[in-house]
Motif scaffolding. Structure first.
Motif, mmCIF file in Angstrom:
data_model
loop_
_atom_site.group_PDB
_atom_site.id
_atom_site.type_symbol
_atom_site.label_atom_id
_atom_site.label_comp_id
_atom_site.label_asym_id
_atom_site.label_seq_id
_atom_site.Cartn_x
_atom_site.Cartn_y
_atom_site.Cartn_z
ATOM 1 N N LYS A 1 69.458 15.599 8.189
ATOM 2 C CA LYS A 1 68.910 14.135 7.881
ATOM 3 C C LYS A 1 67.798 13.274 7.150
ATOM 4 C CE LYS A 1 72.923 12.047 11.739
ATOM 5 N NZ LYS A 1 73.282 11.744 10.489
ATOM 6 N N CYS A 2 66.860 13.956 7.478
ATOM 7 C CA CYS A 2 65.101 14.210 7.222
ATOM 8 C C CYS A 2 64.727 14.625 5.996
ATOM 9 C CB CYS A 2 64.798 14.373 8.478
ATOM 10 S SG CYS A 2 65.004 14.425 10.134
ATOM 11 N N VAL A 3 65.611 15.522 5.646
ATOM 12 C CA VAL A 3 64.460 16.623 4.747
ATOM 13 C C VAL A 3 64.095 15.986 3.502
ATOM 14 C CG1 VAL A 3 64.770 19.310 5.877
ATOM 15 C CG2 VAL A 3 67.062 18.128 4.384
ATOM 16 N N ALA A 4 65.645 14.950 3.049
ATOM 17 C CA ALA A 4 64.737 14.415 1.512
ATOM 18 C C ALA A 4 63.811 13.781 1.538
ATOM 19 C CB ALA A 4 66.352 13.710 1.226
ATOM 20 N N CYS A 5 63.249 13.670 2.968
ATOM 21 C CA CYS A 5 61.569 12.773 2.847
ATOM 22 C C CYS A 5 61.181 13.611 3.048
ATOM 23 C CB CYS A 5 62.264 11.430 3.397
ATOM 24 S SG CYS A 5 63.529 10.502 3.009
ATOM 25 N N HIS A 6 61.323 14.545 4.428
ATOM 26 C CA HIS A 6 60.038 15.342 5.442
ATOM 27 C C HIS A 6 60.356 17.109 4.904
ATOM 28 C CE1 HIS A 6 58.602 11.830 7.087
ATOM 29 N NE2 HIS A 6 59.899 11.362 7.527
ATOM 30 N N SER A 7 59.141 17.725 5.022
ATOM 31 C CA SER A 7 59.462 19.023 5.333
ATOM 32 C C SER A 7 59.189 19.211 6.639
ATOM 33 C CB SER A 7 58.375 20.162 4.870
ATOM 34 O OG SER A 7 57.230 19.704 5.029
ATOM 35 N N ALA B 1 49.221 8.982 2.014
ATOM 36 C CA ALA B 1 49.020 8.087 1.767
ATOM 37 C C ALA B 1 50.057 7.077 2.855
ATOM 38 C CB ALA B 1 49.127 7.480 0.831
ATOM 39 N N TYR B 2 49.918 6.600 4.174
ATOM 40 C CA TYR B 2 50.951 6.144 4.702
ATOM 41 C C TYR B 2 51.208 4.461 4.371
ATOM 42 C CZ TYR B 2 51.148 10.311 7.708
ATOM 43 O OH TYR B 2 51.109 11.275 8.890
ATOM 44 N N SER B 3 52.092 3.356 5.295
ATOM 45 C CA SER B 3 52.094 2.236 5.237
ATOM 46 C C SER B 3 50.875 1.918 6.229
ATOM 47 C CB SER B 3 52.929 1.821 5.295
ATOM 48 O OG SER B 3 53.186 1.553 6.773
ATOM 49 N N LYS B 4 50.812 -0.022 6.094
ATOM 50 C CA LYS B 4 49.693 -0.155 6.465
ATOM 51 C C LYS B 4 49.914 -0.409 8.120
ATOM 52 C CE LYS B 4 47.295 -3.500 4.089
ATOM 53 N NZ LYS B 4 48.025 -4.285 3.017
ATOM 54 N N GLY C 1 57.055 -2.607 9.741
ATOM 55 C CA GLY C 1 56.850 -2.272 8.909
ATOM 56 C C GLY C 1 55.956 -1.130 8.396
ATOM 57 N N THR C 2 57.203 0.325 8.620
ATOM 58 C CA THR C 2 56.750 1.041 8.205
ATOM 59 C C THR C 2 57.477 1.239 6.834
ATOM 60 O OG1 THR C 2 57.706 4.037 8.257
ATOM 61 C CG2 THR C 2 59.024 1.897 9.464
ATOM 62 N N LYS C 3 57.107 2.474 5.659
ATOM 63 C CA LYS C 3 57.680 2.305 4.620
ATOM 64 C C LYS C 3 59.110 3.375 4.973
ATOM 65 C CE LYS C 3 54.354 5.106 2.811
ATOM 66 N NZ LYS C 3 53.781 5.508 1.515
ATOM 67 N N MET C 4 59.271 4.341 6.134
ATOM 68 C CA MET C 4 60.602 4.684 6.565
ATOM 69 C C MET C 4 61.536 4.336 6.508
ATOM 70 S SD MET C 4 60.597 7.866 9.756
ATOM 71 C CE MET C 4 62.228 7.987 10.110
ATOM 72 N N ALA C 5 62.039 4.689 4.805
ATOM 73 C CA ALA C 5 63.885 3.583 4.946
ATOM 74 C C ALA C 5 64.967 4.631 6.088
ATOM 75 C CB ALA C 5 64.041 3.690 3.559
HETATM 76 C C1 HEC Z 1 64.216 7.758 3.081
HETATM 77 C C2 HEC Z 1 62.860 8.954 3.503
HETATM 78 C C3 HEC Z 1 62.930 9.245 4.203
HETATM 79 C C4 HEC Z 1 63.402 9.887 5.509
HETATM 80 C C5 HEC Z 1 65.126 9.746 5.710
HETATM 81 C C6 HEC Z 1 63.034 10.457 7.162
HETATM 82 N N1 HEC Z 1 61.781 10.012 7.090
HETATM 83 FE FE1 HEC Z 1 60.400 10.488 8.539
HETATM 84 N N2 HEC Z 1 58.712 8.568 7.127
HETATM 85 C C7 HEC Z 1 58.995 8.495 5.848
HETATM 86 C C8 HEC Z 1 58.265 8.386 5.567
HETATM 87 C C9 HEC Z 1 57.551 7.291 4.308
HETATM 88 C C10 HEC Z 1 57.191 8.059 6.820
HETATM 89 C C11 HEC Z 1 55.888 7.213 6.522
HETATM 90 C C12 HEC Z 1 56.061 6.168 7.089
HETATM 91 C C13 HEC Z 1 54.748 4.588 6.965
HETATM 92 O O1 HEC Z 1 53.919 5.255 6.528
HETATM 93 O O2 HEC Z 1 55.114 3.865 7.129
HETATM 94 C C14 HEC Z 1 57.950 8.663 8.107
HETATM 95 C C15 HEC Z 1 57.741 9.047 8.953
HETATM 96 C C16 HEC Z 1 57.753 10.034 10.060
HETATM 97 C C17 HEC Z 1 57.344 10.448 11.576
HETATM 98 C C18 HEC Z 1 55.764 9.407 11.933
HETATM 99 C C19 HEC Z 1 54.286 10.967 11.245
HETATM 100 C C20 HEC Z 1 53.336 10.831 11.938
HETATM 101 O O3 HEC Z 1 52.588 11.248 10.764
HETATM 102 O O4 HEC Z 1 53.255 9.631 12.469
HETATM 103 C C21 HEC Z 1 58.144 10.624 12.155
HETATM 104 C C22 HEC Z 1 58.079 11.810 13.038
HETATM 105 C C23 HEC Z 1 59.326 10.773 11.456
HETATM 106 N N3 HEC Z 1 59.144 9.828 10.145
HETATM 107 C C24 HEC Z 1 60.486 11.571 11.508
HETATM 108 C C25 HEC Z 1 61.958 11.639 10.772
HETATM 109 C C26 HEC Z 1 63.521 12.616 11.249
HETATM 110 C C27 HEC Z 1 62.635 13.132 12.400
HETATM 111 C C28 HEC Z 1 63.202 11.848 10.072
HETATM 112 C C29 HEC Z 1 64.717 12.250 10.426
HETATM 113 C C30 HEC Z 1 66.232 11.708 11.459
HETATM 114 C C31 HEC Z 1 63.566 11.259 9.364
HETATM 115 N N4 HEC Z 1 61.904 10.589 9.407
HETATM 116 C C32 HEC Z 1 63.513 10.468 8.203
HETATM 117 C C33 HEC Z 1 60.306 8.439 5.170
HETATM 118 C C34 HEC Z 1 61.438 8.953 5.614
#
Ligand code: HEC
Length: 196
Positions: A79-85, A113-116, A144-148
């Motif tokens: 569920k996360c790998v589209a956006c994270h490795s 580049a993180y969100s504010k 305000g996070t950009k993690m959608a």
């Molecule tokens: C649509 C893309 C997307 C998906 C899907 C997503 N993330 Fe994220 N994630 C992000 C982004 C973009 C950020 C940076 C957030 C910010 O800067 O506000 C982030 C940040 C994070 C962070 C913080 C990293 C740090 O350096 O502090 C964690 C932990 C995290 N994600 C875990 C997950 C996990 C676990 C999943 C799956 C369940 C997930 N994410 C799914 C886009 C995504």
């Protein structure tokens, strides 16, 4: 887990019940029945069968992590790998690489580049409690996070993912200590804790 250890746990629960009952009587003897209601406490000691059937209502993160399944965490990571490795040295994508993040700080990747909202918490240490809350509802926990991402609603899923993330790291973050509350912990989880 052998029979003897199970007996020990059962005996401990039984003794806790006796102590609770005795202290209930004592407090009533001293304070009278009305006072006992406000001052005393009563610990319910359920039958073994009832304990097994009872769902955990109060989430104890330590107990949850002790039972967390790394393999299902790895599956959930899809569920996360589209956006994270998740691998060591993995690339940042839409989101930062997550290797070692649990033992690190908010906004742990210098080359992302993180969100504010995240920048504002930069340097604050991650832990299980915080990531548990973040993964349940990212936008509520870090406004305000950009993690959608909507979030993982099931506690077991969040625990499994954290166990997976932690299992990959060189520097592992120890799981929080389980709070052993005989009335709310199911016997299997209690057994897992006892054998640690
Ligand atoms: C649509 C893309 C997307 C998906 C899907 C997503 N993330 Fe994220 N994630 C992000 C982004 C973009 C950020 C940076 C957030 C910010 O800067 O506000 C982030 C940040 C994070 C962070 C913080 C990293 C740090 O350096 O502090 C964690 C932990 C995290 N994600 C875990 C997950 C996990 C676990 C999943 C799956 C369940 C997930 N994410 C799914 C886009 C995504």
């Amino acid at each position: 887990m052998n029979g003897l250890e199970l007996n020990k746990i059962a005996a401990a629960i039984f003794i806790a019940g006796i102590i609770a009952m005795v202290s209930g009587f004592v407090s009533r003897a001293f304070y009278g029945p009305d006072d006992a209601k406000t001052r005393g406490f009563w610990v319910e000691v359920p039958e073994e069968g009832a304990m097994a059937a009872k769902e955990e209502e109060i989430i104890d993160l330590g107990t949850l992590m002790a039972a967390a399944d790394i393999a299902s965490g790895e599956k959930l990571a899809k569920k996360c790998v589209a956006c994270h490795s998740f691998e060591k040295g993995g690339a940042n994508k839409v989101g930062p690489n997550l290797w070692g993040v649990l033992s690190d700080v908010f906004a742990h990747k210098k080359d992302f580049a993180y969100s504010k909202a995240f920048e504002a918490r930069k340097g604050e240490a991650w832990n299980y409690e915080k990531m548990y809350a973040f993964l349940e509802n990212p936008r509520k926990y870090v406004e305000g996070t950009k993690m959608a991402f909507a979030g993982l609603k099931k506690p077991e899923q969040r625990a499994a993912l954290m166990a997976y993330i932690n299992s990959m790291a060189d520097k592992k973050r120890p799981f929080p200590a389980p709070v052993v509350n005989a009335a709310s912990v199911d016997p299997e989880a209690a057994a897992a804790i006892a054998t640690q």
